[in-house]
Design an enzyme around this catalytic site. Sequence first.
Site, PDB file in Angstrom:
ATOM      1  N   ASP A 101       0.920  -1.190   0.087  1.00 19.90           N
ATOM      2  CA  ASP A 101      -0.018   0.183  -0.054  1.00 19.90           C
ATOM      3  C   ASP A 101       0.800   1.453   0.050  1.00 19.90           C
ATOM      4  O   ASP A 101       1.313   1.673   1.139  1.00 19.90           O
ATOM      5  CB  ASP A 101      -0.678   0.055   1.270  1.00 19.90           C
ATOM      6  CG  ASP A 101      -1.997   1.181   1.165  1.00 19.90           C
ATOM      7  OD1 ASP A 101      -2.092   1.671   0.365  1.00 19.90           O
ATOM      8  OD2 ASP A 101      -2.434   1.343   2.246  1.00 19.90           O
ATOM      9  N   ASP A 319      -1.499   5.254  -5.855  1.00 16.01           N
ATOM     10  CA  ASP A 319      -2.000   4.280  -4.546  1.00 16.01           C
ATOM     11  C   ASP A 319      -2.205   3.086  -4.948  1.00 16.01           C
ATOM     12  O   ASP A 319      -3.056   2.598  -5.624  1.00 16.01           O
ATOM     13  CB  ASP A 319      -3.170   4.974  -3.851  1.00 16.01           C
ATOM     14  CG  ASP A 319      -3.881   4.140  -2.872  1.00 16.01           C
ATOM     15  OD1 ASP A 319      -3.011   3.260  -2.039  1.00 16.01           O
ATOM     16  OD2 ASP A 319      -4.959   4.309  -2.453  1.00 16.01           O
TER      17      ASP A 319
END
Length: 494
Positions: A101, A319
């Site tokens: 992440d 992201d």
Amino acid sequence: MAAVFPTWILIVALLFDAAVVMGSFPATLKLERKIPLASHELELSQLRERDRLRHGRLLQSSSGGVVDFPVMGTYDPFLVGLYYTKVQLGSPPREFHVQIDTGSDVLWIGCNSCNGCPQSSGLQIQLNLYDPGSSSTASLVSCSDQRCSSGLQSSDSGCSGQSNQCSYTFQYGDGSGTSGYYVADSLHFNSILEGSVITNSTAPIMFGCSVLQTGDLTKSDRAVDGIFGFGQQSLSVISQLSSEGITPKVFSHCLKGSNSGGGILVFGEILEPNMVYTPLVPSQPHYNLDLRSISVGGQVLSINPSVFSTSNNQGTIVDSGTTLAYLADEAYDAFMSAITNAVSQTVRPILSKGNQCYLITSSVNDIFPQVSLNFAGGASLILNPQDYLVQQNSIGGSASWCIGFQKIQGQRITILGDLVLKDKIFVYDLVNQRIGWTNYDCSMSVNVSTNINTGRTEFVNAGQMSNDGSSRDQIRGMLALLLPIIMLTGLLFL
């Protein structure tokens, strides 16, 4: 940039799973790329909702070496919809699966006292809970610890006056999220030092111990043990290790887009001659880029540049924890109109559960145009049709391809998720505050630089040898190992 090989050193090639490379010689790393795929299917609306929840949090505010992590999972929302890796923590070490992440900072793991942590996973992986009491090297992090204080500045940590324990709460838009406390313990990896393999190397790191999970984190269909935040704030693992001189302050990934998934994840800079770079927008909590315009089929869309400007809760974010990709209202409408106009004569548009889709009987590459996201510094991210379309199902012999870009209603934010990031090398150069990329076959080898303060560059052949030991892959691997020696021999006889 071509690799430069030492001329008077015998070159030793070593195969191992997760490695730190130190010294001036090439090494070969074996990466895991195969994954048992989940059979669950999600509708795009469910994926949008899941991404929306995580966006609630996004909008809140010695010489080094290469650490190489295995990569599993795939971008495909109808198979897995996330990429994850494995880390070993504690003494004795235990293995944990964690989502990759880049939209958050902290590594956190579900702990033995967790309320709401899933007990099983549809990804067919064994879930484990971290128990600080069973690790001889674990210690709690107090409020007076300098690391806790630095985390307060980025809202990655908090403090309870009663317990004097450094804690955290990461909250999503609808209340789903995680909370817990920080522990310090050992991260385990293998290393090469001066030509010798050192197994079970360790580095002390601080990470989160989750005692509460809510919302989607409680669901078992795509459950993992935690989240591996790759942000640039002080509590991220990359920041912790680089501050100790253990790794460079740069990391790279290459996420494989095929159904088999996998890819490459390293602490170091993957070197490729066609890399283009754009500066990071300074003083931002996430990896914000300065998107200037969008082109479809070579034509720049008429979008007010202010739509892409960076300010509070506005801008373009990279992201890897987001499955799809998202555009601000104005940009999304212009994008959809351009795509539809470009293909209106050859395909039949349909609406499928609120999504714009197209029925196609031939290759999408023959029908749909290239898209270019144009950034500051002249860097363009070229998207082929598979980088903005998602194949959903078949209808009467025709394949249904849907637009994978979604609209973030009422907000001027663009989020580049796995749909866009796959099948490309991405380099996050935190020292020079820039991000680079190039299209790449992520099943191929890569060269990785670990140049830190020494003026020296290391090269790592992070290629994969097939698990089935096929002759062709063995020959390819042997050629890769012999090439430097052949070059060395030639130089010796000059």
